[in-house]
Write an enzyme that holds these catalytic residues in place. Structure first.
Site, PDB file in Angstrom:
ATOM      1  CB  THR A 168      35.170  67.719  14.741  1.00  0.00           C
ATOM      2  OG1 THR A 168      36.129  69.476  14.675  1.00  0.00           O
ATOM      3  CG2 THR A 168      34.495  67.603  15.319  1.00  0.00           C
TER       4      THR A 168
ATOM      5  CB  SER B  36      38.533  62.315   8.359  1.00  0.00           C
ATOM      6  OG  SER B  36      39.921  62.553   9.386  1.00  0.00           O
TER       7      SER B  36
ATOM      8  CB  ALA C 280      38.015  68.457   4.153  1.00  0.00           C
TER       9      ALA C 280
ATOM     10  CB  THR D 222      44.796  57.427  18.542  1.00  0.00           C
ATOM     11  OG1 THR D 222      44.126  58.337  19.832  1.00  0.00           O
ATOM     12  CG2 THR D 222      44.146  56.057  17.733  1.00  0.00           C
TER      13      THR D 222
ATOM     14  CB  THR E 273      22.081  68.280  14.480  1.00  0.00           C
ATOM     15  OG1 THR E 273      20.856  66.888  14.530  1.00  0.00           O
ATOM     16  CG2 THR E 273      22.261  68.495  13.481  1.00  0.00           C
TER      17      THR E 273
ATOM     18  CG  ASP F   1      33.959  59.726  16.216  1.00  0.00           C
ATOM     19  OD1 ASP F   1      34.388  58.904  17.139  1.00  0.00           O
ATOM     20  OD2 ASP F   1      33.538  61.047  16.157  1.00  0.00           O
TER      21      ASP F   1
HETATM   22  O1  RIB Z   1      34.138  62.392  17.816  1.00  0.00           O
HETATM   23  C1  RIB Z   1      33.111  63.816  17.004  1.00  0.00           C
HETATM   24  C2  RIB Z   1      32.176  64.559  17.851  1.00  0.00           C
HETATM   25  O2  RIB Z   1      31.868  63.950  18.906  1.00  0.00           O
HETATM   26  C3  RIB Z   1      31.788  65.263  16.584  1.00  0.00           C
HETATM   27  O3  RIB Z   1      31.428  64.979  15.857  1.00  0.00           O
HETATM   28  C4  RIB Z   1      30.199  65.485  18.194  1.00  0.00           C
HETATM   29  O4  RIB Z   1      29.009  65.303  17.572  1.00  0.00           O
HETATM   30  C5  RIB Z   1      30.705  64.703  18.555  1.00  0.00           C
HETATM   31  O5  RIB Z   1      29.984  63.551  18.892  1.00  0.00           O
END
Ligand code: RIB
Length: 312
Positions: free
Chosen positions: A255, A291, A294, A225, A16, A259
């Site tokens: 952030t 990504s 935003a 990257t 979370t 991913d």
């Molecule tokens: O890579 C970003 C993520 O790292 C975030 O969503 C947070 O939960 C951490 O795990």
């Protein structure tokens, strides 16, 4: 148990995300005023899975959350995004993982994670998920769960000729050597490459040198990257590394951009297996570029319908 053929299985974390936006990151011992707070779905594993699903991949998540409000919500989030939850376990022995995130006005972040229930995912759960792991096209893992669980998952996939993507995040200096040989694609950012190889990584040339070292350790291919500088792709020791530049965008919140990149990469490896890795990386860069424009992690991840048709 799922009978459906899968594109991408992620064995990894759910967190979370508790996000505070502030003008800058505080120094040690300092309290500063922020201007916005929100709660979102995060965790590197789940983020990657959700991005792949939003591009149209058939996905399943193998993970553990707490038997609590956050865990219940997370399971619903997977369902809302079309992710198979047959292997999402709930435990009363630990709380759902949480990440405290601060984002500054340049879109940069600092994160502390408390992995909680994520650390209780182990061998038993992997064996239950084996029927799905062995028939998926791609398996992706990171390091926000017990590293031995990640390594075992990658090795199980490899035994069944499933392509593996490993993202060594958050990086540890003493990574088990088995991770290199278990990675078809070893994908890390500049700071992870630096920690793992001991080489300073700030530009394309450095990324090439670090990538060569990671190949030497046994990875089949490597992507380093570099944020706004794009990424460097290395496919074998003999061929030259390729720099894949990216289009400049104004970052609101970076952030989870890594991913988003890996989730997109997993989608392309699964759905376009003959596409050159360099082209997959170019397209994944574009998805991740959306990504960062935003706020939030999964809240900022694009759906297929919102992206240019030439990415598919
Ligand atoms: O890579 C970003 C993520 O790292 C975030 O969503 C947070 O939960 C951490 O795990």
């Amino acid at each position: 148990m799922t009978e459906q053929a899968l594109d991408v299985v992620v064995v990894g974390s759910c967190m979370t995300d508790l996000v505070s936006q502030a003008p800058r990151l505080p120094k040690a011992g300092e309290t500063i005023h922020g201007h916005k707070f929100f709660i979102g779905f995060g965790g590197k594993g789940a983020n990657q899975c959700i991005q792949a699903a939003r591009l149209g991949a058939k996905t399943a998540m193998v993970c553990k959350v707490g038997k609590d409000f956050f865990g219940d919500n997370y399971i619903q989030n997977f369902k809302d995004n079309g992710v198979n939850t047959d292997f999402v376990g709930q435990t009363s022995d630990a709380a759902t993982g949480a990440a405290s995130i601060i984002v500054n006005s340049a879109g940069e972040n600092a994160i502390v994670i408390v992995a909680g229930a994520n650390m209780l995912l182990g061998s038993e759960e992997l064996h239950k998920a084996l029927p799905s792991i062995r028939q998926t096209k791609v398996l992706a893992c990171q390091l926000e769960i017990n590293p031995q669980t990640s390594l075992q998952a990658l090795q199980m996939a490899q035994e069944h000729k499933v392509k593996t993507i490993f993202n060594p995040a958050p990086a540890v200096p003493d990574l088990d050597a088995g991770f290199y040989t278990a990675s078809d694609v070893f994908c890390c950012n500049e700071s992870e490459a630096e920690l793992l190889t001991g080489f300073s990584v700030v530009d394309v040339e450095d990324a090439h040198r670090a990538g060569q070292e990671l190949l030497r350790r046994g990875c089949r291919s490597v992507i380093v990257t570099l944020g706004p500088q794009g990424c460097v792709v290395l496919e074998d020791k003999e061929s030259a590394s390729k720099h894949v530049p990216t289009t400049a965008v104004t970052a609101v919140d970076t952030t989870g951009a890594g991913d988003s990149f890996i989730g997109a990469l997993a989608f392309y490896v699964a759905r376009c297996p003959t596409m050159p890795l360099e082209e997959m990386a170019r397209r994944a860069n574009q998805v991740a570029g959306v990504s960062v424009q935003a706020a939030g992690t999964q809240t900022s991840y694009p759906h297929r319908k919102d992206l240019p048709a030439d990415l598919f």
